[in-house]
Design an enzyme around this catalytic site. Structure first.
Site, PDB file in Angstrom:
ATOM      1  CB  ALA A 156      -7.375  36.509  33.815  1.00 42.19           C
TER       2      ALA A 156
ATOM      3  CD  GLU B 212      -4.672  36.249  26.355  1.00 39.95           C
ATOM      4  OE1 GLU B 212      -5.477  36.115  27.291  1.00 39.95           O
ATOM      5  OE2 GLU B 212      -4.762  35.617  25.291  1.00 39.95           O
TER       6      GLU B 212
ATOM      7  CD  GLU C 272      -4.703  35.453  31.592  1.00 42.04           C
ATOM      8  OE1 GLU C 272      -4.504  35.973  30.484  1.00 42.04           O
ATOM      9  OE2 GLU C 272      -5.515  34.518  31.751  1.00 42.04           O
TER      10      GLU C 272
ATOM     11  CG  HIS D 220      -1.799  34.234  27.222  1.00 41.66           C
ATOM     12  ND1 HIS D 220      -1.813  33.424  26.118  1.00 41.66           N
ATOM     13  CD2 HIS D 220      -2.887  33.885  27.944  1.00 41.66           C
ATOM     14  CE1 HIS D 220      -2.876  32.619  26.183  1.00 41.66           C
ATOM     15  NE2 HIS D 220      -3.532  32.880  27.287  1.00 41.66           N
TER      16      HIS D 220
ATOM     17  CD  GLU E 102      -6.020  31.002  25.722  1.00 44.98           C
ATOM     18  OE1 GLU E 102      -5.484  30.698  26.800  1.00 44.98           O
ATOM     19  OE2 GLU E 102      -6.360  32.176  25.450  1.00 44.98           O
TER      20      GLU E 102
HETATM   21 ZN   LIG Z   1      -5.271  32.125  28.102  1.00 45.96          ZN
END
Ligand SMILES: [Zn+2]
Length: 920
Positions: A323, A325, A359, A362, A381
Site C-alpha cells: 500500500a 500512503e 498507512e 503515515h 516506516e
Molecule cells: Zn509505510
C-alpha cells in the site's frame, strides 16, 4: 509504503480490483493548505534545504541543486485510457534564491515540449531543455539571468501510462461480463513522481499541489484532496481538486477509472471512504472499520487532527507494494484492503488491519513530517510500523499484536545477523538505493528498537516526545537528531547515548549469560551467523551497545523483575539466595539475543509452557535456532529442545519450530526426507491430537490459526497421509470447515496434487470472487511436486497469466521449493531479461530472495557465477545479503548435514507413522 511481507511463511497476499470516484463538489473549502491545524506550529519553509550555492553543489549527480526551490505546483494531466498516454501542463511557482540562468529538476521518460519562465513583471523567457536520462534530471538554460525572487515556470509534456507499476501507470481488470477494463493509477515513492510530471522530486522540496484531471466523462478521478470544481470541456470531464498541504512530491496521487466508493464514515469532520472497481462493495466493511478506528486512535495519540480534508482508501488491481500512503488518497493492493469477513482467515484479516493502520499512521509520520532524505526513511516506516501495532493492539487486544510482532522482529534479526547487514540509517545515492531501503531493517528492526525505547523510557513519556516532534516539524522535514531532541525533552535524559548504536551502527548483540556462584555474568558481543565475513567490509571489532535489559529472577519460590542498561562488555550482578533461574529479555521487547549456559537453559525450559510468557518461550526457541545455525549450539541439542516444546500451544513459538524444520528440509538429502517427515509428525502430533479439525466453543482466533498451521505442516512437511486424506474429504464438502483451515487444505491438496487438480486450481484462481481466494489458489500453484506442473507455473509468471505484481513472488516460491528449485533457477537464468522487462520495480529484487533456498554447494557456485558475469546490482546491499544467506544455508548443510542424518536415523525408530484417525 507497506512492504510485501517476507516472513517465515514465505509470502502472503496479492490482489485484484479498482477504484472509485469523488462526487462531492465545492462543499469543502479550497486552499486547505492555508488551514494550519491549531496545534501545529509551521516552520520556516525550506528550513531543511541548507541552501548551498549553485557553484558548490553536492558531488552526487542524482541530487538537485538548491538555489531554485518550488513552493506550489498547478498541474493539469489528461490521461487517455485507450492509447495509454497522457499529456500534461504545469506551472511551478519557484523561489530563486541566487541569480542563475539555469534550472535543474527531475524528469524521466517524459517528452518536455517547451519550458518558459516569467515573473510578476510579465517578462517571459524561453529556455533550452536538456534531459539527462542517466541521472533522471532535466536542465533548462535561459539566455538571461533570473534574479532572486519569485518566478513561474511553465512546462508542457507528454508521457506513457506504463506497465511497470510506477509513476503514472496502467492497471487492468475484468468486469462482471468478463471484459478487460483499464484504469490509471500512480505510485511515486520513492522517486517516480518525476515519471508523471517534471518536479523537484526529493522529499525536502515540499510544496503545495493543485491538480486538475481532464478525463473521459464516463470515468471517475480521485486525488489527494476533495474536488472543488467539475466542468465539461471539449468532450472531457475536467475535475479540479483542492490545494494540498505543503508536502513532498512522492505523496501526490491520481487514480482514474470506473470506480465505486462506499458512503463516507465521518471521523470528526473527516469523511473516510473505501474505493474499488465496480462490484466489490461487499468487501469493504472491514477496512472501513479499522480505518475509522485507527484514524481516531492516531488523532488522540498524536494530539494533532488528521492533516487533510478527506481520506480515501483505494484498492488497485495492479499494485507493486502492499500500500502507499499518498496523503488523503491511500492506494492498496486488493488483498490489503478488500475482504469477505465470513470466509477470510484470521491472518488475512490481520494483514488488512495492519496495512490500513500503517498507512493511516503515515498521514502524520511521513506525510505531515517527512524525513529530509531517504537515508532517514526509518523515521517514516519504523514509526508507521510501530504505530500500526499500537493501533491494532488497541482495536483487538485479543489478537495480542505485540506478541505476534515477535515473528517480525525475528525476521529482522535474521537479516541483521549478516555481515552484509546495514545500519538502519544508511547512505542513499541513486534512486535504486532509495528503493532498497524498503526492507526489514527499516521497517521491522526500526519498529523493534522504537518499541524497546518506548518500554525503556515509558509509553506516556515516549508519546509526549512523539507529539512534540510532530508539532515542531509539521509541514516540514526532520532528521533522526530532531526525534532524539523531542524524546529527550520528554524523557529528561539524553536519548542519543542509548539509541545511536541501534540506528547508526549495523547488527545487534547476543548476551551470554552464566552463573558464577552468587553472581550473574552478562557478556555482550555482536551476533553473526558466519564466523568470517564474506568480504572485507567486515564488522567493527568490540562493537558495544547500550542494551536496555529487563530480566526476571526466580529465587526461593518468588520472582523479581529488574531493569538495567548493559553497556560494558561484561557486567555482573549479585543473585539472591536460593537462586533458581533467570529470564533475560522479560516481556520480549529487546532487540538482542540471549545465550544461556546449558544448565540455565534447562532450568528455564522446565518452566515451559506455563511459567513463561509466550513471547519469552518464543525468544528461547528463536535464539536457540539462530545459535544452531551460527554453529554456537549443537544441532542435536536444538532438536532435543524442540521435543520439549511439544506441549506448547502458541502459534508463534511453532512458527519458529516449523520454520527451522523447513530449513532442515532444504539441506537434507532426498533419501532422508521420509525420516524428517516422521520427526515433523512426532513434534507436531500432540498439538494436533489436542486440537483436532474442529474449533471448540469460545476458542481464540489465534488458536484457530494455530490449528491451520499445524495441519498444514502435517499434511505437507510431515507428509501425513491420514491428514492428506481427511483434507481431501473436507475440500469436497465446501462449507464444512472453519475458514481458517481452508488455505491449509488447499495447500495440502496442491502438495499431493496431479494434473487434474492443477487445472482445477488454475480455474479457481481465475474465477475467484475475493482477493484472498484468488491469492490462495494462485500461491498453491507453486506447491505441486511434479516438475511439469511447476514448469507451467513458471511459464505463467512471464506469459501474462499471472499479474506482474505477483509473478516475482511465484518464481521466488518455486525457488524455495525442494521440488522446483533447480528448475526455477534455470528458468530465472534463461528468462532474466524477459523478467527484467516485464516486472515492476523491485520485482527482481524480491524474486531473487528465492536464491537463499538454493542451498547446495553446486547451486551456490552457479548462483555466484551468474550474478558476477551479468554484473547484476539489486540496489543497496540486497544481493550481498542474499548471497550471504545462501552461504549460511550451505555452511549449515556442510557442517551439520551428517549429524542431522544420524539424528533422524535414531529418532525414526521410535516415532509414530501417521496421526491417529479418531482425532480426524
Ligand atoms: Zn509505510
Amino acid at each position: 509504503m507497506t512492504r510485501r511481507q517476507a516472513l517465515t511463511v514465505l509470502l502472503r497476499s496479492l490482489s485484484v480490483s479498482t477504484l472509485l470516484a469523488l462526487r462531492h463538489t465545492g462543499s469543502i473549502p479550497r486552499l486547505f493548505a492555508a488551514q494550519v491545524a491549531p496545534y501545529v506550529i509551521p516552520k520556516y519553509s525550506g528550513a531543511r534545504m541548507n541552501h548551498t550555492p549553485s557553484s558548490q553543489q553536492s558531488a552526487n549527480p542524482y541530487r538537485l541543486p538548491q538555489h531554485v526551490v518550488p513552493t506550489h505546483y498547478d498541474l493539469r494531466l489528461e490521461p487517455d485510457l485507450t492509447t495509454f498516454t497522457f499529456a500534461g501542463k504545469e506551472t511551478i511557482v519557484l523561489t530563486v534564491r541566487e541569480a542563475t540562468s539555469e534550472i535543474v529538476f527531475n524528469a524521466v521518460d517524459l517528452q518536455i515540449a517547451e519550458g518558459s519562465i516569467g515573473n510578476d513583471a510579465k517578462v517571459v523567457h524561453r529556455g533550452a531543455i536538456e534531459l539527462e536520462p542517466s541521472t533522471e534530471r532535466c536542465r533548462i538554460r535561459f539566455a538571461t539571468t533570473l534574479h532572486p525572487g519569485t518566478w513561474k515556470l511553465d512546462l508542457s509534456f507528454t508521457g506513457v501510462l506504463n506497465e511497470k507499476l510506477r509513476g503514472f501507470y496502467r492497471s487492468t481488470y475484468k468486469d462482471a461480463k468478463g471484459n478487460t477494463r483499464p484504469l490509471a493509477a500512480t505510485q511515486f515513492e520513492a522517486t517516480d513522481a518525476r515519471r508523471a510530471f517534471p518536479c523537484w522530486d526529493e522529499p525536502a522540496f515540499k510544496a503545495s499541489f493543485a491538480a486538475t484531471l481532464a478525463i473521459d466523462p464516463a470515468l471517475t478521478a480521485v486525488s489527494n484532496t476533495p474536488i472543488v470544481a467539475e466542468r465539461h470541456e471539449a468532450g472531457k470531464k475536467v475535475v479540479q481538486f483542492a490545494d494540498t498541504i505543503r508536502m513532498s512530491t512522492y505523496l501526490v496521487a491520481f487514480v482514474v477509472g470506473e470506480l465505486e466508493s462506499t458512503e463516507p464514515v465521518f471521523i470528526g469532520s473527516t469523511p473516510l471512504r473505501v474505493w474499488s472497481v465496480p462490484g466489490k462493495a461487499r468487501l469493504t466493511p472491514f477496512a472501513l472499520e479499522i480505518g475509522a478506528f485507527s484514524l481516531k486512535f492516531f488523532e488522540q495519540y498524536y494530539g494533532i487532527p488528521y492533516p487533510s480534508q478527506k481520506l480515501d482508501l483505494l484498492a488497485i488491481p495492479d499494485f507493486a507494494s502492499g500500500a502507499m500512503e499518498n496523503l488523503g488518497a491511500i492506494t492498496f493492493r486488493e488483498t490489503a484492503l478488500l475482504v469477505d469477513r465470513q470466509t477470510a482467515t484470521h491472518a488475512e484479516q490481520e494483514r488488512i488491519a495492519d496495512v490500513v493502520a500503517h498507512e493511516n499512521a503515515h498521514m502524520w509520520f511521513g506525510d505531515l513530517v517527512t524525513m529530509s532524505w531517504w537515508n532517514g526513511l526509518w523515521l517514516n516506516e519504523a514509526f508507521a510500523t510501530f504505530m500500526e501495532m499500537a493501533a491494532v493492539d488497541a482495536w483487538k487486544p485479543e489478537w495480542q499484536r505485540w506478541t505476534t510482532f515477535g515473528v517480525s522482529r525475528a525476521v529482522a534479526m535474521s537479516v541483521d545477523g549478516l555481515h552484509s547487514t546495514r545500519a538502519i540509517e544508511y547512505p542513499v545515492i541513486a534512486p535504486k538505493d532509495a528503493d532498497a531501503m524498503f526492507d526489514v531493517l527499516t521497517y521491522e528492526k526500526g519498529a523493534s528498537v522504537l518499541r524497546m525505547l518506548e518500554q525503556y523510557i515509558g509509553p506516556d513519556v515516549f508519546r509526549d516526545g512523539v507529539r512534540e516532534y510532530l508539532r515542531v516539524h509539521a509541514y516540514d522535514n526532520a532528521d533522526t537528531g530532531d526525534l532524539w531532541t523531542a524524546l529527550g525533552h520528554a524523557a529528561k535524559q539524553p536519548i542519543p547515548d542509548v539509541m545511536n548504536g541501534w540506528i547508526f551502527k549495523p547488527g545487534y548483540p547476543i548476551l551470554i549469560v552464566k552463573q558464577d556462584g552468587d553472581r550473574l555474568t552478562i557478556e555482550q558481543q555482536r551476533f553473526t551467523y558466519l564466523a568470517q565475513p564474506l568480504s572485507t567490509s567486515g564488522i567493527e571489532a568490540n562493537q558495544r551497545w547500550h542494551v536496555p535489559v529487563q530480566m526476571r529472577i526466580l529465587a526461593n519460590g518468588t520472582s523479581e523483575s529488574r531493569r538495567l542498561l548493559v553497556s560494558e562488555k561484561r557486567t555482573q550482578i549479585p543473585l539472591p539466595e536460593r537462586f533458581e533461574s533467570v529470564v533475560l529479555n522479560e516481556g520480549g521487547h529487546g532487540f538482542y539475543r540471549v545465550r544461556y549456559t546449558p544448565e540455565l537453559l534447562q532450568r528455564l525450559v522446565r518452566l515451559t509452557p506455563h511459567g513463561l510468557a509466550a513471547i519469552e518461550r518464543f525468544n528461547i526457541i528463536n535464539d536457540a535456532w539462530a545459535s544452531t545455525v551460527a554453529g554456537l549450539m549443537p544441532m542435536t541439542d536444538y532438536l532435543d529442545l524442540t521435543a520439549q516444546f511439544k506441549t506448547d500451544r502458541d502459534k508463534n513459538v511453532w512458527e519458529i519450530i516449523l520454520g527451522s524444520l523447513h530449513t532442515l528440509n532444504r539441506i537434507i538429502d532426498a533419501s532422508d526426507r521420509p525420516k524428517l517427515e516422521a520427526l515433523v509428525r512426532d513434534r507436531v502430533g500432540p498439538a494436533f491430537e489436542d486440537l483436532g479439525w474442529i474449533p471448540q466453543e469460545g476458542e481464540s482466533e489465534l488458536t484457530k490459526q494455530f490449528r491451520a498451521e499445524i495441519i498444514r505442516a502435517l499434511g505437507i512437511l510431515g507428509n501425513d497421509q491420514t491428514v492428506q486424506r481427511r483434507a481431501t474429504e473436507l475440500y469436497a464438502t465446501p462449507g464444512s470447515v472453519d475458514p481458517n483451515l481452508l488455505p491449509a487444505i488447499i495447500a495440502i491438496l496442491a502438495h499431493i496434487g496431479n494434473d487434474a487438480r492443477y487445472r482445477e486450481y488454475v480455474q479457481r484462481f481465475k474465477q475467484a470472487t475475493t482477493p484472498q481466494e484468488e491469492r490462495r489458489y494462485l500461491y498453491s500453484l507453486a506447491l505441486y511436486q511434479p516438475r511439469e506442473l511447476l514448469q507451467q507455473t513458471l511459464m505463467k509468471s512471464i506469459n501474462g497469466e499471472i499479474r506482474t505484481q505477483d509473478a516475482p513472488f511465484m518464481v521466488r516460491m518455486v525457488m524455495a521449493s525442494v521440488y522446483g528449485r533447480e528448475l526455477a533457477w534455470d528458468f530465472v537464468k534463461q528468462q532474466w531479461d524477459t523478467m527484467d522487462r516485464l516486472y515492476p520495480k523491485n520485482g527482481l529484487r524480491r524474486m531473487c530472495e528465492g536464491i537463499t533456498g538454493l542451498a547446495t554447494p553446486e547451486l551456490e557456485r552457479d548462483v555466484r557465477r551468474f550474478f558476477e558475469e551479468r554484473k547484476i546490482d539489486l540496489g543497496g546491499k540486497t544481493l550481498e545479503q542474499y548471497l550471504e544467506q545462501l552461504r549460511i544455508g550451505v555452511t549449515l548443510r556442510e557442517r551439520d548435514g551428517k549429524t542431522l542424518a544420524h539424528y533422524l536415523d535414531r529418532s525414526a525408530n521410535n516415532t509414530p507413522g501417521t496421526i491417529k484417525l479418531d482425532n480426524c
